[in-house]
Design a protein around this motif. Sequence first.
Motif, PDB file in Angstrom:
ATOM      1  N   VAL A   2      18.390  48.306  34.919  1.00 53.63           N
ATOM      2  CA  VAL A   2      19.765  48.755  34.736  1.00 53.63           C
ATOM      3  C   VAL A   2      20.443  48.909  36.099  1.00 53.63           C
ATOM      4  N   LYS A   3      19.681  49.424  37.080  1.00 52.44           N
ATOM      5  CA  LYS A   3      20.239  49.583  38.416  1.00 52.44           C
ATOM      6  C   LYS A   3      20.587  48.231  39.017  1.00 52.44           C
ATOM      7  N   ALA A   7      24.227  47.058  40.070  1.00 42.77           N
ATOM      8  CA  ALA A   7      24.531  46.576  41.418  1.00 42.77           C
ATOM      9  C   ALA A   7      25.171  45.196  41.361  1.00 42.77           C
ATOM     10  N   MET A   8      24.673  44.330  40.458  1.00 47.44           N
ATOM     11  CA  MET A   8      25.239  42.989  40.309  1.00 47.44           C
ATOM     12  C   MET A   8      26.694  43.064  39.834  1.00 47.44           C
ATOM     13  N   LEU A  13      32.506  42.829  40.761  1.00 46.37           N
ATOM     14  CA  LEU A  13      33.797  43.504  40.760  1.00 46.37           C
ATOM     15  C   LEU A  13      34.387  43.549  42.161  1.00 46.37           C
ATOM     16  N   GLY A  14      33.538  43.776  43.146  1.00 45.02           N
ATOM     17  CA  GLY A  14      34.011  43.787  44.527  1.00 45.02           C
ATOM     18  C   GLY A  14      34.562  42.437  44.925  1.00 45.02           C
TER      19      GLY A  14
END
Length: 141
Positions: A2-3, A7-8, A13-14
């Motif tokens: 999940v982490k 992060a992906m 989004l970034g």
Amino acid sequence: KVKEENAMLQSKLGAEAAADAAKDQQEKQKLQTKVEEQEKEIKRLQQNPSPEATKELQDQIKSLQAEKEDLAKRLAEAEKRPKKSTEDQSSEKERLMLLMRAEKAESRIKAVENQLQVNSKRFAKEISGLKLKLMEAGVKA
């Protein structure tokens, strides 16, 4: 797991935010350029106005002057009229209240008439449906 997904998603989004920011910057630059061009055009027209633009502005000035004169006349007439007494004002207020009540009553009447029409149509459909059922029952009997 999940982490990693989190992060992906954050990195995606970034990246999307950076792309959107770049698009916004390009759009801002285009708009800035357009504004500058329009400002140049305005300055050019102010220095050397075309005959059409001058004519149009003169027409606008004439119409505004005529409107100003009309308003000045109306103001002068309004100032010449005698002031209404408090009795006149209260009777005028009462008259306006009665007019408002009459308008409300008219709108309620129209609403009731519309509802009556809707109900009449619905009942007519029901009656014709019942008559049809009666005829069918009479034929079967």
